[in-house]
Design an enzyme around this catalytic site. Structure first.
Site, PDB file in Angstrom:
ATOM      1  N   HIS A 155       0.816  -1.221   0.000  1.00 21.60           N
ATOM      2  CA  HIS A 155       0.000   0.000   0.000  1.00 21.60           C
ATOM      3  C   HIS A 155       0.847   1.269   0.000  1.00 21.60           C
ATOM      4  CE1 HIS A 155      -4.087  -1.738   0.864  1.00 21.60           C
ATOM      5  NE2 HIS A 155      -3.312  -2.785   1.094  1.00 21.60           N
ATOM      6  N   ASP A 356       4.101   9.241  -1.920  1.00 24.00           N
ATOM      7  CA  ASP A 356       2.909   8.545  -1.431  1.00 24.00           C
ATOM      8  C   ASP A 356       2.587   7.407  -2.387  1.00 24.00           C
ATOM      9  OD1 ASP A 356       0.669   8.058   0.131  1.00 24.00           O
ATOM     10  OD2 ASP A 356       0.123  10.172   0.240  1.00 24.00           O
TER      11      ASP A 356
HETATM   12  P1  ADP Z   1      -2.458   6.951   4.276  1.00 22.63           P
HETATM   13  O1  ADP Z   1      -2.925   5.564   3.970  1.00 22.63           O
HETATM   14  O2  ADP Z   1      -0.985   7.155   4.161  1.00 22.63           O
HETATM   15  O3  ADP Z   1      -2.965   7.495   5.572  1.00 22.63           O
HETATM   16  P2  ADP Z   1      -4.341   7.876   2.206  1.00 22.63           P
HETATM   17  O4  ADP Z   1      -4.616   9.251   1.723  1.00 22.63           O
HETATM   18  O5  ADP Z   1      -4.153   6.885   1.131  1.00 22.63           O
HETATM   19  O6  ADP Z   1      -3.078   7.953   3.169  1.00 22.63           O
HETATM   20  O7  ADP Z   1      -5.547   7.380   3.105  1.00 22.63           O
HETATM   21  C1  ADP Z   1      -5.903   8.092   4.259  1.00 22.63           C
HETATM   22  C2  ADP Z   1      -7.329   7.744   4.662  1.00 22.63           C
HETATM   23  O8  ADP Z   1      -7.531   8.224   5.988  1.00 22.63           O
HETATM   24  C3  ADP Z   1      -8.360   8.448   3.778  1.00 22.63           C
HETATM   25  O9  ADP Z   1      -9.468   7.600   3.613  1.00 22.63           O
HETATM   26  C4  ADP Z   1      -8.731   9.682   4.601  1.00 22.63           C
HETATM   27  O10 ADP Z   1     -10.044  10.164   4.392  1.00 22.63           O
HETATM   28  C5  ADP Z   1      -8.581   9.165   6.019  1.00 22.63           C
HETATM   29  N1  ADP Z   1      -8.228  10.298   6.891  1.00 22.63           N
HETATM   30  C6  ADP Z   1      -7.143  11.080   6.819  1.00 22.63           C
HETATM   31  N2  ADP Z   1      -7.210  12.073   7.728  1.00 22.63           N
HETATM   32  C7  ADP Z   1      -8.362  11.902   8.384  1.00 22.63           C
HETATM   33  C8  ADP Z   1      -9.031  12.608   9.444  1.00 22.63           C
HETATM   34  N3  ADP Z   1      -8.532  13.714  10.011  1.00 22.63           N
HETATM   35  N4  ADP Z   1     -10.216  12.143   9.853  1.00 22.63           N
HETATM   36  C9  ADP Z   1     -10.755  11.045   9.300  1.00 22.63           C
HETATM   37  N5  ADP Z   1     -10.181  10.342   8.304  1.00 22.63           N
HETATM   38  C10 ADP Z   1      -9.010  10.763   7.856  1.00 22.63           C
HETATM   39  O1  F6P Z   2      -1.639   3.172   3.558  1.00 27.18           O
HETATM   40  C1  F6P Z   2      -0.503   2.828   4.259  1.00 27.18           C
HETATM   41  C2  F6P Z   2      -0.813   2.516   5.701  1.00 27.18           C
HETATM   42  O2  F6P Z   2       0.345   2.171   6.388  1.00 27.18           O
HETATM   43  C3  F6P Z   2      -1.800   1.380   5.901  1.00 27.18           C
HETATM   44  O3  F6P Z   2      -1.247   0.092   5.864  1.00 27.18           O
HETATM   45  C4  F6P Z   2      -2.307   1.748   7.252  1.00 27.18           C
HETATM   46  O4  F6P Z   2      -3.476   1.106   7.657  1.00 27.18           O
HETATM   47  C5  F6P Z   2      -2.452   3.268   7.120  1.00 27.18           C
HETATM   48  O5  F6P Z   2      -1.365   3.641   6.344  1.00 27.18           O
HETATM   49  C6  F6P Z   2      -2.482   3.981   8.446  1.00 27.18           C
HETATM   50  O6  F6P Z   2      -1.347   3.657   9.216  1.00 27.18           O
HETATM   51  P1  F6P Z   2      -1.452   2.909  10.624  1.00 27.18           P
HETATM   52  O7  F6P Z   2      -2.141   1.598  10.403  1.00 27.18           O
HETATM   53  O8  F6P Z   2      -0.040   2.787  11.079  1.00 27.18           O
HETATM   54  O9  F6P Z   2      -2.252   3.822  11.495  1.00 27.18           O
END
Ligand code: ADP
Ligand code: F6P
Length: 469
Positions: A155, A356
């Protein structure tokens, strides 16, 4: 026909409370179709972990949790996963914190998990492992004689060969990746890196069918851009915004875990440059940054938090007035339906990570927009999503002038151009949603050639021996 067995570090909640996360929504259907099991780490640690998986039944699938001791969990999750692998895979080799106990804990957890899984699966089950927390799982499962098809999806980004080699166990790790029947990454960029890593570290050969020949076997590799439940998220935004008034000033929005890979200080620097270059926008626009805490016990995450707070304070101190706060900063998670509405009511979505795998926020922002009056997505060239979303305003997040210009362009973009760009972005997403992602991956995994279960049925002793290891 066997079951689908999903394995990930984070498990869905036992009571279904957090099902809004895209991955759970996508895989729930696939799991329900053939009967399925989701194996993940128990959310609470214990000094006396159960010697087997702890099962919970949900209507569509079962959840099986593996329990860990607090110290072991800390060294595996905060340590090796998030202080070695995460920084390395995101190109931040300067932040890697190598401690021998981290690597030991990582391998111990994966080995222990493999034993629990081996007791549970049969050869015609299909196992789908998720993310960097569990890379050696196929290696351990195969050592125990598990004959199931095993796929892996990363991911996060896979960096170039030189960066990959900054991981102390790089040879081992590459070998472990190559033990899967199918390895999926997010982008063509990462696929290129994987081919190079397999070629140079494992003497792999790229075959005409696009797979890699490694040590006499074929490893199927592919690019599977992850997505979101596009229609579901759009519905959340539409329904939730019916009685919500638009903000007093056009809003720019950023939503990211407070992670150094997300480029938050650089984003604020871009916004500061915009405000200093274009005073005509003072009092006429506001930035809402929502950044919940994550992995708080790792030093690099504490550092980014105080840096961001300082920057937000500096911008507000420099440009703010009695009745205008240029940056509003919320340091906690919000419910998904609230996020969807905030996205819909924001004129500009700022998604500017430094590196990312994909970035789902970019896709959520587009899905949430009103198609008749959509906002504009400003997207980093280093987000995996940029490969698919070229109608966004693509920026270099390291260059504050570039970010500042994109913000201005977005705010001044005429309605016709906004609608046109959004239409193209939405049409692509609509076709390539999360269900498309999971079914493409599973179809590919299902077609990997293995000794078929029908053969194993003819030789039951072979299967017994395989299971006994
Ligand atoms: P990562 O997996 O690195 O966190 P992504 O953008 O791929 O990054 O996915 C993040 C997910 O977490 C998205 O579905 C986003 O809406 C959610 N998210 C991020 N910040 C918040 C927040 N402040 N409150 C709720 N959900 C959040
Ligand atoms: O999208 C990458 C990722 O590491 C996922 O595997 C994970 O669920 C998400 O980001 C949030 O990170 P964490 O599980 O460490 O809170």
């Amino acid at each position: 026909m066997g079951r689908l067995v999903i394995v990930s570090n984070r498990a869905p909640s036992v009571d279904g409370a957090n099902d809004s996360g895209g991955l759970v929504v996508a895989l729930k259907d696939a799991l329900a179709r053939n009967g399925g099991l989701w194996i993940g780490c128990a959310p609470e640690q214990t000094d006396t972990p159960a010697a087997s998986l702890v099962f919970h039944h949900r209507p569509e699938f079962d959840i099986a949790l593996f329990e860990l001791e607090p110290n072991l969990y800390r060294d595996y999750y905060l340590g090796y996963s998030n202080s070695v692998l995460w920084p390395a895979l995101h190109g931040r080799v300067d932040l890697i914190d190598v401690q021998p106990r981290y690597a030991k804990a990582y391998r111990k957890v994966v080995r222990r998990l493999a034993r629990l899984i081996a007791d549970e699966v049969s050869a015609d089950d299909m196992i789908w492992v998720h993310d960097y927390h569990l890379i050696p799982l196929a290696h351990e499962l195969k050592a125990l004689g598990v004959m199931s098809r095993i796929g892996f999806f990363l991911h996060v980004p896979l960096p170039d060969l030189q960066t990959f080699k900054a991981i102390p166990d790089w040879q081992d790790l590459a070998g472990c990746l190559a033990e899967y029947d199918l390895v999926g990454v997010q982008t063509q960029r990462d696929l290129g890196h994987m081919i190079n890593i397999f070629r140079h570290i494992l003497r792999g050969e790229l075959r005409a069918n696009g797979n890699m020949g490694i040590d006499g076997r074929e490893v199927v590799i592919g690019c599977f851009p992850i997505s979101i439940d596009v229609k579901g998220f759009r519905r959340l935004a539409e329904e939730g915004s019916v009685n919500v008034p638009p903000p007093a000033l056009p809003r720019l929005i950023g939503v990211d875990r407070l992670d150094y890979s997300k480029g938050l200080p650089q984003r604020l620097a871009g916004y500061e440059t915009f405000l200093s270059r274009y005073p005509g926008f003072h009092n006429k626009v506001g930035l809402l940054q929502i950044a919940p805490p994550t992995r708080d016990d790792v030093e690099a995450y504490r550092a980014i938090r105080s840096e961001l707070e300082q920057l937000a304070g500096r911008i507000n101190g420099r440009f703010g007035t009695v009745d205008w706060t240029p940056v509003q900063y919320i340091h906690r998670a919000l419910p998904r339906d609230e996020l969807a509405v905030l996205f819909r009511l924001s004129r500009v979505g700022l998604v500017t990570p430094l590196f990312d795998g994909m970035n789902l926020v970019a896709k959520e922002y587009v899905a949430a927009q009103d198609q008749n009056d959509p906002g504009v997505l400003v997207l980093s060239q280093f987000a995996g999503a940029a490969e698919e979303m070229s109608q966004a305003l693509i920026v270099n997040p390291h260059d504050p002038q570039d970010v500042a210009e994109a913000i201005r362009t977005a705010l001044e973009m005429p309605l016709g151009e906004r609608v046109e760009r959004h239409r193209a972005l939405y049409a692509h997403l609509d076709k390539h949603d999360i269900a498309h992602w999971s079914s493409t991956f599973l179809k590919r995994l299902g077609s990997v050639e293995k000794i078929g279960p029908e053969w194993l049925a003819l030789f039951p002793e072979l299967q017994m021996r395989a299971k006994a290891g």
